[in-house]
Design a protein around this motif. Structure first.
Motif, PDB file in Angstrom:
ATOM      1  N   MET A 137       0.598  -1.137   0.154  1.00 28.64           N
ATOM      2  CA  MET A 137      -0.017   0.533   0.259  1.00 28.64           C
ATOM      3  C   MET A 137       0.871   1.174  -0.061  1.00 28.64           C
ATOM      4  O   MET A 137       1.561   1.551   0.725  1.00 28.64           O
ATOM      5  N   LEU A 138       0.393   2.007  -0.551  1.00 30.38           N
ATOM      6  CA  LEU A 138       0.988   3.409  -0.966  1.00 30.38           C
ATOM      7  C   LEU A 138       0.918   3.675   0.428  1.00 30.38           C
ATOM      8  O   LEU A 138       0.070   4.211   0.967  1.00 30.38           O
ATOM      9  N   GLU A 139       1.917   4.942   0.309  1.00 25.95           N
ATOM     10  CA  GLU A 139       1.515   6.121   1.659  1.00 25.95           C
ATOM     11  C   GLU A 139       1.118   6.669   1.082  1.00 25.95           C
ATOM     12  O   GLU A 139       0.918   7.470   0.041  1.00 25.95           O
ATOM     13  N   THR A 140      -0.174   8.159   2.312  1.00 26.75           N
ATOM     14  CA  THR A 140      -1.367   8.914   1.766  1.00 26.75           C
ATOM     15  C   THR A 140      -1.228   9.842   2.822  1.00 26.75           C
ATOM     16  O   THR A 140      -1.164   9.357   4.087  1.00 26.75           O
ATOM     17  N   ILE A 141      -1.986  10.854   2.582  1.00 26.70           N
ATOM     18  CA  ILE A 141      -2.137  11.866   3.316  1.00 26.70           C
ATOM     19  C   ILE A 141      -3.885  11.955   2.990  1.00 26.70           C
ATOM     20  O   ILE A 141      -4.330  11.423   1.802  1.00 26.70           O
ATOM     21  N   PHE A 142      -4.604  12.742   3.549  1.00 27.08           N
ATOM     22  CA  PHE A 142      -6.188  12.913   3.446  1.00 27.08           C
ATOM     23  C   PHE A 142      -5.910  14.450   3.613  1.00 27.08           C
ATOM     24  O   PHE A 142      -4.982  15.489   3.941  1.00 27.08           O
ATOM     25  N   LEU A 143      -6.750  14.906   2.700  1.00 28.22           N
ATOM     26  CA  LEU A 143      -6.937  16.578   2.001  1.00 28.22           C
ATOM     27  C   LEU A 143      -8.827  16.382   2.497  1.00 28.22           C
ATOM     28  O   LEU A 143      -8.930  16.085   2.003  1.00 28.22           O
ATOM     29  N   LYS A 144      -8.673  17.426   3.298  1.00 27.09           N
ATOM     30  CA  LYS A 144     -10.032  18.488   3.247  1.00 27.09           C
ATOM     31  C   LYS A 144      -9.998  19.510   2.335  1.00 27.09           C
ATOM     32  O   LYS A 144      -9.646  19.840   2.010  1.00 27.09           O
ATOM     33  N   GLY A 145     -11.388  19.585   2.173  1.00 29.09           N
ATOM     34  CA  GLY A 145     -11.960  21.028   0.627  1.00 29.09           C
ATOM     35  C   GLY A 145     -12.997  20.050  -0.409  1.00 29.09           C
ATOM     36  O   GLY A 145     -12.251  19.326  -0.379  1.00 29.09           O
ATOM     37  N   LEU A 146     -12.546  20.681  -1.438  1.00 31.56           N
ATOM     38  CA  LEU A 146     -13.465  20.539  -2.404  1.00 31.56           C
ATOM     39  C   LEU A 146     -12.391  20.695  -3.703  1.00 31.56           C
ATOM     40  O   LEU A 146     -11.651  21.866  -3.332  1.00 31.56           O
ATOM     41  N   TYR A 147     -12.267  20.367  -4.236  1.00 31.49           N
ATOM     42  CA  TYR A 147     -11.012  19.949  -5.170  1.00 31.49           C
ATOM     43  C   TYR A 147     -11.809  19.170  -6.719  1.00 31.49           C
ATOM     44  O   TYR A 147     -12.132  18.598  -7.003  1.00 31.49           O
TER      45      TYR A 147
END
Length: 163
Positions: A1-11
């Protein structure tokens, strides 16, 4: 599994990629997405940390804020009960079946609890969506046989967040 991050907001730049996962009748338009945002909707993305490439998205809004938009008698009993309606929990095809959906759901549930929600409610299709909902302990409270006039049967699921 790749290292991930979370983003909040509308993209919105990723909207088309995620919409392609759904039948045409279930794809969100820009105006619908902006209306959800206007009503206090929360958008969360899981992305590859190294490349910034999107993996998945989820978004939800307080059910009380959605009520004027969504006339659904099965959900009425959850109005004024600190409930959130989940519109999507989507993982792009190349990442499906690798645990990213679970990570995204776990993060969304954590955020919902932090915001004071007691229930997470959504319509789950008869695919990975219903499996994921049940994995987290959601109960099926009803079914809809011809959802949005698509002929598709879906399940209305409720997850108690304070378990």
């Amino acid at each position: 599994m790749l290292e991930t991050i979370f983003l909040k907001g509308l993209y919105l730049k990723w909207m088309e990629q995620f919409n392609e996962l759904y039948p045409v009748e279930l794809r969100a338009t820009i105006s619908e997405i902006l209306e959800v945002e206007k009503r206090g909707g929360k958008f969360i993305y899981i992305i590859e940390k190294e490349t910034g490439k999107p993996i998945g998205e989820t978004f939800y809004v307080a059910l009380d804020n959605l009520a004027p938009l969504k006339k659904d008698s099965q959900l009425e009993e959850y109005l004024s009960r600190k409930a959130a309606y989940v519109f999507k929990n989507s993982i792009l095809k190349e990442y499906q079946g690798q645990g990213y959906g679970k990570l995204l759901t776990e993060y969304r549930v954590k955020c919902m609890k932090e915001e004071g929600f007691e229930y997470s409610i959504g319509h789950a299709r008869d695919n990975g969506s219903i499996k994921q909902a049940k994995l987290f302990g959601a109960e099926v409270i009803d079914t809809v046989s011809n959802w949005l006039n698509t002929g598709e049967q879906v399940f209305i699921c409720v997850l108690k967040l304070n378990k």
